[in-house]
Design a protein around this motif. Structure first.
Motif, PDB file in Angstrom:
ATOM      1  N   VAL A 147       0.852  -1.185   0.000  1.00  0.00           N
ATOM      2  CA  VAL A 147       0.000   0.000   0.000  1.00  0.00           C
ATOM      3  C   VAL A 147       0.894   1.245   0.000  1.00  0.00           C
ATOM      4  O   VAL A 147       1.992   1.242   0.537  1.00  0.00           O
ATOM      5  CB  VAL A 147      -0.932   0.029   1.229  1.00  0.00           C
ATOM      6  CG1 VAL A 147      -2.045  -0.977   1.037  1.00  0.00           C
ATOM      7  CG2 VAL A 147      -0.151  -0.257   2.495  1.00  0.00           C
ATOM      8  N   ASP A 148       0.354   2.264  -0.624  1.00  0.00           N
ATOM      9  CA  ASP A 148       1.130   3.498  -0.740  1.00  0.00           C
ATOM     10  C   ASP A 148       1.520   4.062   0.620  1.00  0.00           C
ATOM     11  O   ASP A 148       2.518   4.749   0.753  1.00  0.00           O
ATOM     12  CB  ASP A 148       0.325   4.544  -1.501  1.00  0.00           C
ATOM     13  CG  ASP A 148       0.416   4.297  -2.996  1.00  0.00           C
ATOM     14  OD1 ASP A 148       1.046   3.290  -3.386  1.00  0.00           O
ATOM     15  OD2 ASP A 148      -0.137   5.105  -3.767  1.00  0.00           O
ATOM     16  N   ALA A 149       0.697   3.764   1.611  1.00  0.00           N
ATOM     17  CA  ALA A 149       0.945   4.357   2.926  1.00  0.00           C
ATOM     18  C   ALA A 149       2.300   3.942   3.487  1.00  0.00           C
ATOM     19  O   ALA A 149       2.839   4.600   4.372  1.00  0.00           O
ATOM     20  CB  ALA A 149      -0.166   3.962   3.887  1.00  0.00           C
ATOM     21  N   SER A 150       2.843   2.854   2.952  1.00  0.00           N
ATOM     22  CA  SER A 150       4.145   2.416   3.455  1.00  0.00           C
ATOM     23  C   SER A 150       5.296   3.240   2.884  1.00  0.00           C
ATOM     24  O   SER A 150       6.414   3.165   3.363  1.00  0.00           O
ATOM     25  CB  SER A 150       4.383   0.948   3.086  1.00  0.00           C
ATOM     26  OG  SER A 150       3.263   0.185   3.408  1.00  0.00           O
ATOM     27  N   ILE A 151       5.020   3.978   1.842  1.00  0.00           N
ATOM     28  CA  ILE A 151       6.074   4.800   1.245  1.00  0.00           C
ATOM     29  C   ILE A 151       6.316   6.003   2.155  1.00  0.00           C
ATOM     30  O   ILE A 151       5.367   6.644   2.602  1.00  0.00           O
ATOM     31  CB  ILE A 151       5.649   5.271  -0.161  1.00  0.00           C
ATOM     32  CG1 ILE A 151       5.398   4.068  -1.076  1.00  0.00           C
ATOM     33  CG2 ILE A 151       6.696   6.189  -0.763  1.00  0.00           C
ATOM     34  CD1 ILE A 151       4.784   4.430  -2.407  1.00  0.00           C
ATOM     35  N   PRO A 152       7.562   6.298   2.465  1.00  0.00           N
ATOM     36  CA  PRO A 152       7.821   7.452   3.341  1.00  0.00           C
ATOM     37  C   PRO A 152       7.160   8.718   2.787  1.00  0.00           C
ATOM     38  O   PRO A 152       7.192   8.954   1.581  1.00  0.00           O
ATOM     39  CB  PRO A 152       9.351   7.575   3.300  1.00  0.00           C
ATOM     40  CG  PRO A 152       9.836   6.222   2.956  1.00  0.00           C
ATOM     41  CD  PRO A 152       8.790   5.606   2.086  1.00  0.00           C
ATOM     42  N   PRO A 153       6.548   9.485   3.669  1.00  0.00           N
ATOM     43  CA  PRO A 153       5.803  10.675   3.231  1.00  0.00           C
ATOM     44  C   PRO A 153       6.629  11.607   2.358  1.00  0.00           C
ATOM     45  O   PRO A 153       6.088  12.220   1.440  1.00  0.00           O
ATOM     46  CB  PRO A 153       5.423  11.356   4.543  1.00  0.00           C
ATOM     47  CG  PRO A 153       5.469  10.284   5.565  1.00  0.00           C
ATOM     48  CD  PRO A 153       6.478   9.282   5.109  1.00  0.00           C
ATOM     49  N   VAL A 154       7.915  11.693   2.628  1.00  0.00           N
ATOM     50  CA  VAL A 154       8.730  12.647   1.881  1.00  0.00           C
ATOM     51  C   VAL A 154       8.752  12.277   0.399  1.00  0.00           C
ATOM     52  O   VAL A 154       8.934  13.138  -0.457  1.00  0.00           O
ATOM     53  CB  VAL A 154      10.151  12.730   2.466  1.00  0.00           C
ATOM     54  CG1 VAL A 154      10.911  11.446   2.256  1.00  0.00           C
ATOM     55  CG2 VAL A 154      10.917  13.893   1.869  1.00  0.00           C
ATOM     56  N   LEU A 155       8.515  11.008   0.092  1.00  0.00           N
ATOM     57  CA  LEU A 155       8.443  10.584  -1.298  1.00  0.00           C
ATOM     58  C   LEU A 155       7.014  10.449  -1.780  1.00  0.00           C
ATOM     59  O   LEU A 155       6.717  10.600  -2.958  1.00  0.00           O
ATOM     60  CB  LEU A 155       9.159   9.238  -1.478  1.00  0.00           C
ATOM     61  CG  LEU A 155      10.614   9.179  -1.008  1.00  0.00           C
ATOM     62  CD1 LEU A 155      11.196   7.810  -1.259  1.00  0.00           C
ATOM     63  CD2 LEU A 155      11.447  10.250  -1.698  1.00  0.00           C
ATOM     64  N   ARG A 156       6.125  10.129  -0.848  1.00  0.00           N
ATOM     65  CA  ARG A 156       4.745   9.850  -1.229  1.00  0.00           C
ATOM     66  C   ARG A 156       3.971  11.137  -1.466  1.00  0.00           C
ATOM     67  O   ARG A 156       3.091  11.210  -2.308  1.00  0.00           O
ATOM     68  CB  ARG A 156       4.082   9.023  -0.119  1.00  0.00           C
ATOM     69  CG  ARG A 156       2.598   8.837  -0.250  1.00  0.00           C
ATOM     70  CD  ARG A 156       2.094   7.733   0.683  1.00  0.00           C
ATOM     71  NE  ARG A 156       2.723   7.747   1.995  1.00  0.00           N
ATOM     72  CZ  ARG A 156       2.180   8.346   3.078  1.00  0.00           C
ATOM     73  NH1 ARG A 156       1.031   8.967   2.981  1.00  0.00           N
ATOM     74  NH2 ARG A 156       2.806   8.294   4.229  1.00  0.00           N
ATOM     75  N   GLU A 157       4.298  12.140  -0.692  1.00  0.00           N
ATOM     76  CA  GLU A 157       3.469  13.339  -0.721  1.00  0.00           C
ATOM     77  C   GLU A 157       4.105  14.469  -1.505  1.00  0.00           C
ATOM     78  O   GLU A 157       3.880  15.641  -1.236  1.00  0.00           O
ATOM     79  CB  GLU A 157       3.157  13.757   0.713  1.00  0.00           C
ATOM     80  CG  GLU A 157       2.199  12.771   1.365  1.00  0.00           C
ATOM     81  CD  GLU A 157       2.173  12.875   2.873  1.00  0.00           C
ATOM     82  OE1 GLU A 157       2.918  13.702   3.414  1.00  0.00           O
ATOM     83  OE2 GLU A 157       1.408  12.123   3.504  1.00  0.00           O
ATOM     84  N   LEU A 158       4.893  14.107  -2.462  1.00  0.00           N
ATOM     85  CA  LEU A 158       5.463  15.109  -3.344  1.00  0.00           C
ATOM     86  C   LEU A 158       4.340  15.722  -4.166  1.00  0.00           C
ATOM     87  O   LEU A 158       3.517  15.015  -4.710  1.00  0.00           O
ATOM     88  CB  LEU A 158       6.450  14.455  -4.309  1.00  0.00           C
ATOM     89  CG  LEU A 158       7.718  13.877  -3.705  1.00  0.00           C
ATOM     90  CD1 LEU A 158       8.412  13.004  -4.738  1.00  0.00           C
ATOM     91  CD2 LEU A 158       8.625  15.000  -3.266  1.00  0.00           C
ATOM     92  N   SER A 159       4.313  17.010  -4.230  1.00  0.00           N
ATOM     93  CA  SER A 159       3.368  17.613  -5.156  1.00  0.00           C
ATOM     94  C   SER A 159       4.049  18.797  -5.812  1.00  0.00           C
ATOM     95  O   SER A 159       4.722  19.584  -5.147  1.00  0.00           O
ATOM     96  CB  SER A 159       2.094  18.046  -4.439  1.00  0.00           C
ATOM     97  OG  SER A 159       2.405  19.030  -3.489  1.00  0.00           O
ATOM     98  N   ALA A 160       3.888  18.864  -7.092  1.00  0.00           N
ATOM     99  CA  ALA A 160       4.562  19.920  -7.837  1.00  0.00           C
ATOM    100  C   ALA A 160       4.013  21.276  -7.426  1.00  0.00           C
ATOM    101  O   ALA A 160       2.906  21.382  -6.895  1.00  0.00           O
ATOM    102  CB  ALA A 160       4.368  19.703  -9.326  1.00  0.00           C
TER     103      ALA A 160
END
Lengths: 75, 586
Positions: B566-579
């Motif tokens: 699940v995406d939630a396992s991806i560290p937020p610093v990589l998961r929550e990138l938004s341009a």
């Protein structure tokens, strides 16, 4: 650029608008990628093609194709 | 483009006065919004023997008074390079303060801060992929784990350790000029004065073997010499301190500027002296809460040879690239160019030295203590210490000052080790490489060590990737961001990066077939080296390393077995990138 010097091709990546004329005029040294942008051979332009290369450079609508003295890329 | 080119000499205040609104009332850095970061005390848990390596996760200090609130987005109208905070130096007339945009009128950030963050450190919220508060889901180790108390604790200096850049800054609270001088002593101005002194300074840097800390690792002395040689009476050199930390995984420059601005300004003054510059600019991203803090620091100084201006550049990933900064300072357009080297033709055609702020801070210490002192730590090819940002699935994320050449495993140890089974590390930021665990722990954090490990040091950051996450999916998200952050000037980047992102999406969702896989490999070959800057090269490096590191996932997906991660396992610093929501480059 007198005789005897290496001559290479260089594309100004910002200037290029993928018109593709260079590939039409100089298929020996220019191929296009899947988006229509030229990929130029990294090797020197053979003497017999220098004239064609000049014509191709002159024909580029955005003047993005240039003949440069071959050597490490300028940056 | 038809705006008047900003004159560097006198009219800085005019430029500022032309602004439609407060300088930094621009969209805040939008890249990593959700997690609040704060400096944390190091884990009280398993600090391995770090005898000679200082850890610099500093005890959190609630709300430093100097940290300004974030500004709100949405100021209409054109923007121009805004320069303020010039220092009335020996050669420059005093700046007219009255024409600086008045900070108090700045709109407050309307977003409420999460209540958990009793003492959010606005200035430090970007500090790396540091400790997100609250801890991300899917990271059991940190959700319920022994999160260090947010209250300040005693300075966590390991026995025998010696922090250089952040010496005397264990309270996570910036000190003024007096505190700085108390810690580091005065600059040896007398010994380095005059043209002979300038030459001597470059010599010292060369002997020290200092290499740039912005990612490329270029020998600083060679840059200094090139700019010096290109300068003449009609083209006075300019020095630019690059504090626009573009990579979301890195927080070291923000921390350094927050805690030791005077060390950076010392280095800036020295570099200006070395190359004969009469103008120096300290660049940070627009909306960076550090702006006021830095302007105050600049105003405290009276002995600098060159006028120093704090400049804010658009908050885009590639706008901190050297040619983009030069372009912005010259024409107000923060996109990279394929123009000549900055050392020869930089800001306004003047020879320009662009150095990362950490590089300048090291320079300031080399001038004080000499090359031998500098080389006493680090390796022969990568001397000295370096700041490294450690984030992702580690127990105590933070910024650490380590000896160059320290094995990555020890760096992870400084961050308390991994908090959950970890499959890979991202080294060098979004334009860096994935390294598979556990072999990554043996890679040494130096230029030559990373090269031996088949990668580059890049911006010194590490993100630990939990085994529960899909590396391909994470890379796809990162590619989406990198594609959106392209300046869109060069075809191979403009079209190639979205294409790579699409391929990775296909790989991650299990719709990739062999044909698609071959196409992806071909794209990875033809994209690099064809842009004005290295942005596409970095994206390709990231994808290539992902295909190697997450090979097993890739094979599984090739056979139509999407992973159930699940995406939630991806560290937020990589998961929550938004341009950046604002596409502006001015």
């Amino acid at each position: 650029m007198s005789g005897g010097e290496w001559i290479g091709l260089r594309v100004d990546p910002i200037g290029c608008r993928a018109h593709g004329l260079c590939q039409e005029l100089l298929p020996e040294l220019v191929t296009l990628d899947e988006w229509g942008y030229p990929m130029v051979a990294g090797r020197p332009v053979p003497p017999e093609l220098v004239g064609e290369a000049r014509r191709a450079a002159a024909a580029c609508p955005t003047l993005a194709l240039r003949l440069v003295r071959a050597g490490p890329p300028v940056r | 483009m038809n705006e008047p080119t900003p004159e560097l000499g006198t009219p800085m205040p005019d430029l500022a006065a032309q602004l439609p609104g407060p300088v930094s009332a621009a969209p805040p850095r939008p890249t990593v919004t959700p997690p609040e970061y704060r400096l944390v005390p190091p884990p009280s848990v398993p600090l391995p023997p770090l005898a000679d390596h200082p850890s610099v996760p500093l005890p959190g200090d609630p709300v430093p008074h100097s940290a300004p609130p974030r500004s709100s987005p949405g100021v209409p109208g054109p923007r121009r390079p805004t320069m303020s905070g010039g220092l009335p130096a020996v050669t420059a007339p005093p700046r007219v303060d009255g024409r600086r945009p008045a900070p108090p009128t700045r709109p407050r950030d309307p977003r409420p801060l999460p209540p958990q963050v009793g003492g959010p450190l606005p200035a430090l919220r970007r500090v790396g992929g540091l400790r997100p508060v609250p801890a991300a889901p899917g990271r059991p180790g940190s959700v319920t784990g022994p999160a260090p108390a947010p209250t300040p604790q005693a300075a966590p200096v390991a026995p025998g350790s010696e922090s250089r850049l952040l010496a005397g800054r264990h309270q996570a609270r910036p000190g003024g000029l007096a505190a700085h001088l108390h810690t580091h002593g005065p600059l040896p101005r007398a010994e380095l004065s005059g043209r002979q002194g300038a030459r001597r300074l470059i010599e010292l840097v060369e002997l020290a073997g200092l290499r740039g800390r912005g990612g490329a690792g270029f020998p600083t002395a060679r840059k200094l010499a090139a700019v010096t040689n290109a300068g003449n009476i009609r083209r006075t050199p300019v020095v630019v301190a690059n504090g626009c930390e573009g990579d979301p995984t890195s927080g070291k420059d923000a921390l350094l500027l927050h805690l030791a601005p005077h060390l950076v300004l010392d280095g800036l003054a020295l570099a200006a002296h070395a190359v004969g510059a009469d103008e120096a600019m300290l660049c940070v991203h627009r909306g960076d809460p550090l702006v006021e803090h830095l302007e105050r620091a600049v105003a405290e100084r009276t002995d600098d040879p060159a006028a120093v201006h704090v400049v804010t550049a658009p908050t885009r990933y590639v706008s901190s690239e050297s040619s983009a900064l030069v372009n912005y300072l010259t024409r107000g357009d923060a996109r990279p160019t394929s123009a000549a080297r900055a050392a020869e033709q930089g800001v306004q055609g003047r020879p320009t030295l662009v150095d990362n702020v950490e590089t300048l801070a090291h320079l300031a210490l080399i001038a004080r203590h000499g090359p031998d002192w500098f080389r006493a730590r680090g390796t022969a090819d990568s001397p000295g210490t370096t700041l490294v940002t450690v984030g992702g699935s580690v127990v105590g994320p933070g910024v650490f000052e380590v000896d160059m050449g320290m094995p990555i495993g020890r760096v992870l140890g400084l961050a308390g080790g991994t908090s959950t089974p970890t499959q890979a590390l991202l080294l060098g930021g979004l334009g860096g490489s994935w390294l598979p665990m556990p072999s990554a722990v043996d890679v040494e954090l130096s230029h030559e060590g990373c090269a031996a490990g088949g990668t580059g040091l890049g911006v010194a950051s590490l993100v630990a990737m939990p085994a529960a996450a899909c590396g391909l999916r994470a890379t796809a998200l990162m590619l989406r961001y990198l594609a959106a952050e392209s300046a869109g000037q060069c075809g191979p980047c403009m079209f190639g990066l979205p294409a790579l992102a699409e391929d990775l999406d296909a790989a991650a969702t299990g719709t990739m077939d062999r044909e698609l896989s071959a196409r992806l490999r071909n794209r990875l070959e033809i994209i690099p080296g064809r842009g004005a800057c290295r942005h596409p090269d970095g994206a390709v490096r990231l994808v290539s390393s992902a295909l190697d590191t997450f090979r097993r996932d890739l094979t599984n997906h090739l056979y139509g077995r999407p992973c159930d991660a699940v995406d939630a396992s991806i560290p937020p610093v990589l998961r929550e990138l938004s341009a950046s929501d604002d596409g502006g480059w001015r």
